[in-house]
Scaffold this motif. Structure first.
Motif, short mmCIF file in Angstrom:
data_model
loop_
_atom_site.label_atom_id
_atom_site.label_comp_id
_atom_site.label_asym_id
_atom_site.label_seq_id
_atom_site.Cartn_x
_atom_site.Cartn_y
_atom_site.Cartn_z
N LEU A 165 0.82 -1.26 -0.08
CA LEU A 165 0.45 -0.19 -0.14
C LEU A 165 0.69 1.20 -0.19
CD1 LEU A 165 -2.70 0.75 0.28
CD2 LEU A 165 -2.31 1.24 2.79
N THR A 204 5.18 3.27 -7.00
CA THR A 204 4.11 1.92 -7.54
C THR A 204 4.11 1.35 -9.19
OG1 THR A 204 2.89 3.80 -6.45
CG2 THR A 204 1.97 2.59 -8.03
N ILE A 210 3.82 -2.98 -10.27
CA ILE A 210 2.61 -2.88 -11.34
C ILE A 210 3.36 -3.77 -12.36
CG2 ILE A 210 0.91 -2.56 -13.09
CD1 ILE A 210 0.71 -0.07 -11.15
N LYS A 211 4.50 -3.50 -12.56
CA LYS A 211 5.23 -3.91 -13.73
C LYS A 211 6.00 -4.93 -13.35
CE LYS A 211 7.08 0.66 -16.54
NZ LYS A 211 8.37 0.93 -17.26
N GLU A 264 4.19 -7.32 -11.41
CA GLU A 264 2.74 -8.15 -11.45
C GLU A 264 2.76 -7.88 -9.59
OE1 GLU A 264 1.63 -11.20 -13.77
OE2 GLU A 264 2.49 -9.64 -15.47
N GLU A 271 1.28 -6.76 -6.07
CA GLU A 271 -0.46 -6.51 -6.08
C GLU A 271 0.29 -5.35 -4.69
OE1 GLU A 271 -2.69 -9.68 -4.26
OE2 GLU A 271 -3.41 -7.99 -2.93
N VAL A 272 -0.28 -3.99 -5.30
CA VAL A 272 -0.26 -2.68 -5.03
C VAL A 272 -1.59 -1.92 -4.91
CG1 VAL A 272 0.94 -1.92 -6.76
CG2 VAL A 272 1.15 -0.56 -5.03
N SER A 273 -1.60 -1.50 -4.33
CA SER A 273 -2.47 -0.08 -4.23
C SER A 273 -1.98 1.48 -4.01
CB SER A 273 -3.71 -0.17 -3.31
OG SER A 273 -4.40 -1.03 -3.51
N PHE A 274 -2.32 2.15 -4.38
CA PHE A 274 -1.38 3.69 -4.36
C PHE A 274 -2.84 4.57 -4.20
CE2 PHE A 274 -1.56 7.61 -6.56
CZ PHE A 274 -0.21 8.42 -5.88
N ARG A 333 -5.23 -11.62 -15.56
CA ARG A 333 -5.29 -10.60 -14.99
C ARG A 333 -5.73 -9.72 -15.50
NH1 ARG A 333 -0.97 -8.36 -12.21
NH2 ARG A 333 -0.55 -6.52 -12.68
N LEU A 373 -6.97 -5.24 -10.84
CA LEU A 373 -5.99 -4.11 -10.61
C LEU A 373 -6.88 -2.81 -10.85
CD1 LEU A 373 -4.02 -2.38 -9.78
CD2 LEU A 373 -3.30 -2.45 -11.80
N ILE A 423 -9.71 -0.33 -1.95
CA ILE A 423 -8.54 -0.78 -0.33
C ILE A 423 -9.58 -1.94 1.16
CG2 ILE A 423 -7.05 -0.79 1.67
CD1 ILE A 423 -6.88 1.69 -0.39
N PRO A 437 -6.72 -4.22 -5.22
CA PRO A 437 -5.97 -3.86 -5.75
C PRO A 437 -6.07 -1.98 -6.54
CG PRO A 437 -4.60 -6.23 -5.61
CD PRO A 437 -7.15 -5.52 -5.89
N VAL A 438 -6.17 -1.07 -5.98
CA VAL A 438 -6.29 -0.09 -6.85
C VAL A 438 -4.97 1.38 -6.70
CG1 VAL A 438 -7.35 0.87 -4.55
CG2 VAL A 438 -8.45 1.27 -7.27
N ILE A 439 -5.29 1.55 -8.18
CA ILE A 439 -4.81 3.23 -7.96
C ILE A 439 -5.13 4.10 -7.82
CG2 ILE A 439 -2.66 3.89 -9.85
CD1 ILE A 439 -1.96 1.31 -8.72
N LYS A 440 -5.13 5.16 -7.44
CA LYS A 440 -5.46 6.31 -7.53
C LYS A 440 -5.10 7.39 -8.25
CE LYS A 440 -7.19 10.76 -5.35
NZ LYS A 440 -6.41 11.98 -6.05
N PHE A 467 2.24 2.76 -16.43
CA PHE A 467 2.73 1.85 -15.90
C PHE A 467 3.06 0.35 -15.77
CE2 PHE A 467 -2.13 2.02 -15.78
CZ PHE A 467 -2.00 0.64 -15.23
N LEU A 470 3.34 -2.72 -18.74
CA LEU A 470 3.76 -3.42 -20.20
C LEU A 470 3.53 -3.76 -20.65
CD1 LEU A 470 6.82 -5.26 -17.93
CD2 LEU A 470 7.38 -3.44 -19.13
#
Lengths: 379, 200
Positions: A312, A331, A335-336, A338, A340-343, B24, B48, B61, B66-69, B78, B80
């Motif tokens: 996180l 972040t 992600i590149k 893979e 598991e991430v939240s931002f 995915r 994601l 969350i 998993p989340v991106i703001k 971000f 590939l």
């Protein structure tokens, strides 16, 4: 608050079983870590959270040292019973970094080989060295897998070092208001701060007496750094152009403005609790922090082995010391891989200090994130 | 997610049927993440989400998604090339500054894209414009002309033409109509209020 409600924590010391190998190539003997714990380790040892502190922090993350103690730990609003990092559920560990002056071995510790303080003989340490020392403590506490390593600012750098160097020793990593490499701007601020210390007449090449430390230099360094922890907006809101205890300009160079008075106060308070040599060593550790550099200048490579760690990443909109763009870099690299991430970038006007102040917004995310990691356990 | 109702949006059922187990998946404009959570739990996807609203991000969350703001008008740099099996663009395309740029990006990072599209050519919308002389408002277009986030409304036919121009293959077209099952299939542009496209 009833006195009986006070959370009392007792600092403990742990001596590393062997000498600590450092990035600079040297070894440090007889390393002691000061640490505090809150809450109870559960039977399967799966609820331990390591909190890493920032530049001027210490092991005293929350609670009080005694019933009469008036000053709570540095993240007391965030850590404790029914707080975002809920010590009814989690076993919280916070250890003072090496190089510091708050109990762990640092430049003002006695070098057992000479019987004198290290001062400038103390080896230059890195963020990774700090984490290497912490790992001995986690081993000693019998924790195979930390539920999470959490840290803001320099603490976030340590959290990432944990994930990169010991990916199988943690389930999740929460780097908050931090960066993967110190920017030239930050290095520049650190430099000017250390120069202020060096030019203090008491400095004596770091061999100052404890009765006469380079307080003016350290205070100036702190005032400068403190500006970088705020934002233009927060300073405008907090002080405006208001004058301190006067109605008009004094037409001299003594302090007139509230903001000047505030900084002066911050500087003075800092020298009462912090040491100039430690300040130099720890800021240097941050200067050298560059996760990409160690991995072929590609941050993506740095997180190659972190696939089983959940992240996180949090930044704050007005933080210009470690701006959102730097958290996005982290972040993106995750992600590149893979991972598991939240931002999330949290809206705030508090600048870099927001990680200590935005308790509600940050707390909601951190506590629900930890809940999920705890629930899912090891995948 | 106790109160998640897959049927609250018909395109969700369609999308979840398209996505294979274990895929995915990137969802652009994922809201509170309830749909992704549903697919994590039932289709074991690795998910994601992208969401621009901080409150919704916090809900994701809490949902364990998993989340991106992020603002979707940023490029997807971000990720590939072809690193996602599916990229879902669920009723968000019309809100973007440059939908055509995003479409290309989506197919750079995704092997396939699933676009859930609001059809401005739906007959009710046409009738409102024709007889009321007013900009259409409906369940799918709930805003006023002056406060709508939908800055790039188009019809199903418009979308097909754009895909053709961008050299994007439409692998599947799944019109979604309420009671207009057959007409929506035959005359999509007229009778399907929304439509799901699978692009490759």
């Amino acid at each position: 608050m009833e006195k009986t409600d006070k959370l009392i924590v007792t600092p403990q010391d742990f001596k590393l079983p062997e000498s600590l190998e450092l990035d600079c190539g040297k070894k440090l003997d007889n390393v002691v870590l000061r640490y505090e714990t809150i809450g109870k380790l559960n039977a399967d040892r799966s609820n331990a959270i390591l909190i890493c502190h920032a530049l001027s922090g210490d092991a005293h993350v929350a609670g009080f040292h005694s019933v009469d103690d008036k000053k709570p730990g540095w993240w007391d609003e965030f850590v404790g019973s029914k707080k975002p990092i809920d010590t009814d559920k989690y076993f919280v560990i916070c250890s003072n970094v090496i190089g510091s002056c708050a109990g762990s071995t640092g430049p003002r510790s006695i070098n057992e080989a000479t019987g004198k303080m290290y001062n400038m003989d103390f080896p230059v340490i890195t963020i990774r060295d700090m984490v290497r020392a912490q790992k001995y403590l986690i081993d000693e506490l019998g924790i195979d897998k930390l539920l999470a390593v959490v840290g803001g600012s320099m603490g976030g750098m340590q959290a990432m070092e944990w994930a990169i160097n010991y990916p199988d020793r943690l389930l999740s990593c929460l780097p908050i208001a931090t960066t993967s490499q110190l920017s030239p701007q930050s290095i520049a601020f650190d430099w000017v701060g250390r120069e202020a210390i060096k030019y203090d007449p008491n400095y004596n090449e770091g061999n100052y007496s404890s009765d006469l430390p380079p307080s003016n230099g350290l205070s100036t360094a702190r005032m400068l750094a403190h500006i970088t922890y705020l934002s233009d907006e927060s300073m405008l809101k907090k002080f405006g152009r208001s004058l301190q205890e006067k109605d008009d300009y004094s037409f001299n160079f003594n302090r007139d403005f509230a903001v000047e008075s505030y900084l002066e106060h911050q500087g003075q308070r800092f020298v009462e609790r912090f040491d100039a040599n430690s300040y130099c060593y720890i800021t240097r550790a941050m200067d050298y922090f560059d996760l990409a550099a160690r991995h072929g200048n590609d941050l993506t490579n740095a997180f190659e082995y972190c696939k089983n760690v959940k992240f996180l990443v949090v930044s704050f909109s007005s933080d210009w010391l470690f701006p959102t763009s730097q958290s996005i870099e982290i972040t993106r690299a995750l992600i590149k891989n893979e991972v598991e991430v939240s931002f999330c970038e949290i809206e705030s006007s508090y600048g870099h200090d927001a990680f200590l102040l935005e308790i509600d917004a940050l707390g909601e995310m951190v506590s629900s994130f930890l809940d999920n990691v705890m629930q899912k356990g090891e995948a | 997610m106790d109160n998640f109702n897959l049927n609250s949006r018909k395109d969700w059922t369609v999308i979840s049927n398209i996505i294979e187990n274990g895929s995915r998946v990137l969802d652009l404009g994922c809201g509170d993440g309830a749909f992704l959570r549903y697919m994590i739990e039932t289709k074991f996807i690795s998910a994601l989400g992208f969401e621009r609203d901080q409150k919704e991000v916090a809900k994701c969350i809490a949902n364990g998604v998993p989340v991106i703001k992020s603002d979707l008008d940023r490029k997807l740099d971000f990720a590939l090339d072809k690193s996602f099996d599916y990229v879902i663009v669920s009723r968000t395309l019309q809100e973007l500054t440059e939908p055509e740029v995003m479409l290309k990006e989506v197919l750079r990072v995704g092997k396939k894209a699933i676009v859930s599209f609001i059809n401005f050519g739906y007959y009710e919308n046409r009738l409102q414009l024709l007889f009321r002389g007013r900009m259409p408002e409906s369940k799918y277009i709930p805003h006023k002309w002056y406060n709508t986030p939908n800055i790039h409304l188009g019809t199903i036919d418009d979308f097909k033409i754009l895909c053709n121009e961008l050299d994007i293959k439409i692998l599947q077209t799944i019109p979604i109509g309420k009671s207009w099952g057959l007409p929506a299939k035959l005359w999509q542009n007229m009778f399907a209020p929304t439509c799901v496209f699978v692009l490759g």
